[in-house]
Design a protein around this motif. Structure first.
Motif, mmCIF file in Angstrom:
data_model
loop_
_atom_site.group_PDB
_atom_site.id
_atom_site.type_symbol
_atom_site.label_atom_id
_atom_site.label_comp_id
_atom_site.label_asym_id
_atom_site.label_seq_id
_atom_site.Cartn_x
_atom_site.Cartn_y
_atom_site.Cartn_z
ATOM 1 N N ARG A 1 0.874 -1.164 0.000
ATOM 2 C CA ARG A 1 0.000 0.000 0.000
ATOM 3 C C ARG A 1 0.916 1.219 0.000
ATOM 4 O O ARG A 1 1.772 1.353 0.878
ATOM 5 C CB ARG A 1 -0.915 0.015 1.235
ATOM 6 C CG ARG A 1 -1.823 -1.218 1.354
ATOM 7 C CD ARG A 1 -2.856 -1.254 0.234
ATOM 8 N NE ARG A 1 -3.730 -2.413 0.306
ATOM 9 C CZ ARG A 1 -3.527 -3.542 -0.345
ATOM 10 N NH1 ARG A 1 -2.453 -3.682 -1.109
ATOM 11 N NH2 ARG A 1 -4.384 -4.542 -0.251
ATOM 12 N N VAL A 2 0.741 2.091 -0.977
ATOM 13 C CA VAL A 2 1.634 3.237 -1.149
ATOM 14 C C VAL A 2 0.880 4.523 -0.840
ATOM 15 O O VAL A 2 -0.200 4.763 -1.390
ATOM 16 C CB VAL A 2 2.200 3.291 -2.586
ATOM 17 C CG1 VAL A 2 3.183 4.450 -2.720
ATOM 18 C CG2 VAL A 2 2.880 1.974 -2.942
ATOM 19 N N LEU A 3 1.449 5.344 0.027
ATOM 20 C CA LEU A 3 0.863 6.633 0.385
ATOM 21 C C LEU A 3 1.863 7.725 0.021
ATOM 22 O O LEU A 3 2.985 7.742 0.521
ATOM 23 C CB LEU A 3 0.536 6.672 1.881
ATOM 24 C CG LEU A 3 -0.180 7.914 2.400
ATOM 25 C CD1 LEU A 3 -1.514 8.119 1.687
ATOM 26 C CD2 LEU A 3 -0.402 7.808 3.901
ATOM 27 N N ILE A 4 1.452 8.618 -0.874
ATOM 28 C CA ILE A 4 2.325 9.686 -1.371
ATOM 29 C C ILE A 4 1.804 11.029 -0.879
ATOM 30 O O ILE A 4 0.592 11.268 -0.906
ATOM 31 C CB ILE A 4 2.358 9.678 -2.920
ATOM 32 C CG1 ILE A 4 2.979 8.374 -3.430
ATOM 33 C CG2 ILE A 4 3.106 10.889 -3.459
ATOM 34 C CD1 ILE A 4 2.829 8.191 -4.936
ATOM 35 N N THR A 5 2.697 11.897 -0.412
ATOM 36 C CA THR A 5 2.312 13.289 -0.168
ATOM 37 C C THR A 5 3.084 14.160 -1.147
ATOM 38 O O THR A 5 4.269 13.957 -1.380
ATOM 39 C CB THR A 5 2.617 13.742 1.278
ATOM 40 O OG1 THR A 5 4.025 13.915 1.442
ATOM 41 C CG2 THR A 5 2.104 12.728 2.285
ATOM 42 N N THR A 6 2.381 15.118 -1.749
ATOM 43 C CA THR A 6 3.016 15.960 -2.764
ATOM 44 C C THR A 6 2.242 17.255 -2.945
ATOM 45 O O THR A 6 1.029 17.306 -2.705
ATOM 46 C CB THR A 6 3.103 15.216 -4.118
ATOM 47 O OG1 THR A 6 3.710 16.064 -5.096
ATOM 48 C CG2 THR A 6 1.719 14.787 -4.604
#
Length: 742
Positions: free
Chosen positions: A118-123
């Protein structure tokens, strides 16, 4: 995030200061139980994300990331893909957090495809592929929520008393959480008679002032949107509240990389600016109270600052005016950088050549900040410290077997030292020597020889003939000639270095042990076993006395003794020493280290000689994995294991498995060492023996002849290898002559 049967990728997007990272932290903490496979957090802002992932996999997941597969080198992207494919999935879901991504394209190329991720990206960016990524757009707060946040930070009565102004204040700050937090904390410290109207007026005045600031601040303004400019004005409020000494500490914060840092480093740098313990403690309190720094609960003593806050602090440093610390503005800016650089250099100096696995892990968090100094503030490093920064980085990667990364820093070191200090400076010579050492580790012996000869000439001109450094270079040159199979040239260099070191040092000095060890290794290779054994035993005794019973250098000597007894056929004695070496290096260096792989390789040789083929095969295959991760695909140590595995399969009668390995080992040896090296003769003889066992006599004969010729020239007519090869050839010729002609 809990969908099943697929990899789930979610991106939290939004402007700086909206709370993306805080939301990701809160989610990770509250849902930790949902990810039994672990939570991996990467700061992805302007970083080499691929290298970070690979290093994480090596250090924490104990994965041996190969540099090549099927004879083809793997680029970083392919190595990352290998990491995801070989990540342990039996534990359950894994949460991968990529915080503050600034390059979406390169990030997407590195994402895993396995469905247990499960990948969580903040940008801050908003160009995610909606067919692949579920995007959560984290906008600014709704007006009522912004007002609620402000009320929670200040006082409900105070807000209700000036409700309309409070709403205007929230609107003016763009309903952005970071701005509201800064202003709320500021207001909470003021007496009740400070009206919200007064605060709003001052914020607007400050914004007007910011618009007329110096060029560096104007440039910063241009990179911010309207709401973020409001934060800049709010930040000024907090800045004005800080006492002068706290501002010095805040400017130091701006120099660190966008990674977690230890407050102890801030403390050390502040002391170099002549700040007292009391002033530093006050700064700590003020920065925390104004929410300019965050303490990390999971990592004791560590803290971080928001990306926008770091930008503002960098701007403050850029616009620094002269003060009591230094008369000139530029001088003061350099003071901050020098203080920061000096602390990082001290950390670099602590990285030893034989660092343990625990030490490597402990210094891991400092590496991004060392790199920041090397890349951005190298001018702030003192001339006398210049080399230590790069050497520390090099050693950090060498201890993990990441020789290519170490080579990059040693090359940069040589270039930087040459430009600043010149070719006549001792540190330039030292940089040449360090680069030669990494070339030796990479198997680039010709390049290493060229540099060492250059170093020897420069050292003699600087120091004269009788100096410890001359003995060291003679010893290094001997090692290179030994590696090149030039044994006749290596021995006099070792003997001369040993003679000098005995004159210059006391009998128990570690340098004497080094040369004795190298001389014993040479005698072992020459078949002079009775001369090698007493030297090894003396080295073992010395190193135990100097370094202790369980040191990696002791393990190296035990390993060498094991090989000596193996060559003599004393397998039980060899196994005892080999197992002891494996135990020491496994504990101190870890199972990913090339030195541990060497121990395991030699133990596998002994098992193979004892016909314990199952144990030997497991060890050889494990060694192959480790070496493929840490060494170039044509390195001689990797070739050694390919050769040994092929030889074992030959002994087992598994000829179809043995032949491709024997051929590959021969080709690699020729390409790396040239056609006349003793190791090439070993590979020739091994392949010839394989053909001989299969009855392929016409193919075996020329290989035996080539091997015999090399060994007679390089090792002499009576060396055990020469004698064995001669007997092999004679038996083959007799067998051929006995075959009836047709």
């Amino acid at each position: 995030m809990q969908k099943s049967g697929m990899v789930v990728i979610t991106a939290i997007t939004g402007m700086g200061g909206v709370g993306k990272t805080e939301l990701a932290i809160r989610y990770a903490k509250e849902h930790e139980a949902s990810y039994p496979g672990g939570i991996c957090w990467f700061s992805a802002r302007e970083s080499n994300l691929a290298a970070e992932i690979i290093q994480f996999a090596r250090l924490y997941m104990k994965l041996e990331v190969p540099q090549e597969l099927g004879g083809k080198p793997l680029v970083l992207k392919q190595q990352v893909e290998w990491c995801w494919q070989n990540w342990q999935s039996s534990s359950g879901l894994v949460l991968l957090v990529l915080d503050d991504v600034t390059n979406l394209r390169s990030c997407r190329e590195l994402l895993p495809k396995a469905n247990h991720f499960r990948v969580l990206i903040t940008t801050r960016l908003r160009s995610m592929d909606s067919s692949v990524v579920e995007e959560i757009s984290l906008d600014v707060l709704e007006p009522k929520d912004a007002l609620q946040l402000l009320t929670s930070l200040v006082d409900e009565k105070r807000v209700q008393r000036e409700l309309q102004t409070a709403k205007e204040l929230c609107q003016w700050l763009g309903h952005l959480p970071l701005g509201l937090q800064l202003v709320g904390v500021y207001l909470a410290k003021k007496p009740p008679n400070w009206s919200l109207t007064k605060i709003l007026e001052r914020l607007k005045e400050q914004k007007l002032l910011n618009e007329a600031l110096n060029p560096s601040q104007k440039q910063l303004e241009q990179t911010l949107n309207t709401a973020e400019r409001g934060i800049l004005a709010a930040f000024e409020f907090s800045w004005q509240e800080l006492n002068p000494t706290t501002r010095h500490v805040a400017k130091l914060l701006s120099l660190f990389a966008q990674n977690d840092f230890l407050w102890e480093w801030i403390n050390s740098a502040s002391q170099r600016l002549s700040l007292t313990e009391s002033e530093i403690e006050t700064a700590n309190d003020e920065l925390y109270q104004h929410h300019l720094v965050q303490w990390i609960e999971e990592k004791e003593g560590y803290c971080r600052i928001h990306t926008l806050i770091r930008q503002f602090l960098q701007d403050k440093l850029a616009s620094t005016s002269s003060s009591s610390i230094e008369d000139s503005t530029e001088g003061l800016k350099m003071n901050y950088k020098q203080a920061f650089a000096a602390v990082m250099v001290e950390i670099a100096k602590e990285i030893a050549e034989s660092a343990t696995r625990e030490f490597i892990t402990s210094v891991q968090d400092a590496i991004p900040h060392l790199i920041e100094v090397a890349q951005s503030f190298i001018e702030a490093v003192r001339d006398e410290d210049l080399i230590f920064l790069f050497v520390g980085l090099g050693k950090f990667y060498i201890q993990q077997g990441l020789y290519t990364l170490a080579e990059t820093w040693y090359i940069q070191c040589l270039s930087t030292v040459e430009i600043r200090l010149g070719e006549e400076h001792p540190d330039f010579v030292e940089s040449l020597s360090n680069l030669a050492e990494i070339y030796k580790l990479l198997g680039k012996y010709t390049e290493a020889e060229h540099l060492v000869l250059q170093v020897l000439a420069l050292k003699k001109s600087l120091l004269g003939e009788e100096h410890p450094d001359i003995a060291e270079i003679l010893n290094k040159l001997g090692v290179i000639y030994y590696s090149l199979g030039k044994y006749a040239e290596a021995e006099p260099l070792y003997l001369k270095a040993l003679e000098m070191r005995k004159r210059l040092f006391q009998e128990e000095h570690p340098y004497i042990a080094i040369t004795l060890n190298n001389l014993a290794l040479l005698y072992d290779s020459l078949g002079k076993y009775t001369e090698a054994e007493p030297l090894y035993l003396k080295v073992l005794e010395m190193r135990k006395r100097i370094l202790g019973e369980e040191h990696p250098k002791v393990a190296m000597t035990l390993n060498n003794l094991a090989l000596l007894y193996y060559h003599q056929g004393h397998y039980n004695e060899a196994e005892k020493f080999s197992l002891h070496a494996v135990k020491i290096d496994k504990h101190f260096l870890g199972e990913e280290n090339p030195d541990f792989a060497t121990d395991l390789h030699n133990l596998a040789l002994i098992y193979s000689a004892q016909k314990r083929y199952g144990e030997a095969e497991i060890s050889f295959l494990r060694v192959m994995e480790i070496k493929q991760c840490s060494l170039p695909k044509d390195h001689h140590l990797l070739t050694d294991t390919i050769y040994a595995l092929g030889k074992m399969y030959k002994q087992m009668g598994c000829y179809t498995k043995a032949e491709p390995l024997c051929i590959k080992a021969l080709d690699l040896d020729k390409n790396l060492l040239g056609d006349e090296h003793p190791c090439v003769a070993t590979s020739l003889n091994n392949l010839a023996e394989l053909y001989n066992l299969q009855g392929r006599y016409t193919e075996a004969k020329p290989l035996f002849i080539q091997a015999l010729k090399i060994w007679e020239i390089r090792l002499g007519m009576n060396h055990p290898n020469t004698v064995i090869c001669r007997n092999n050839l004679e038996n083959l010729l007799a067998r051929i002559s006995s075959i009836p002609s047709t």
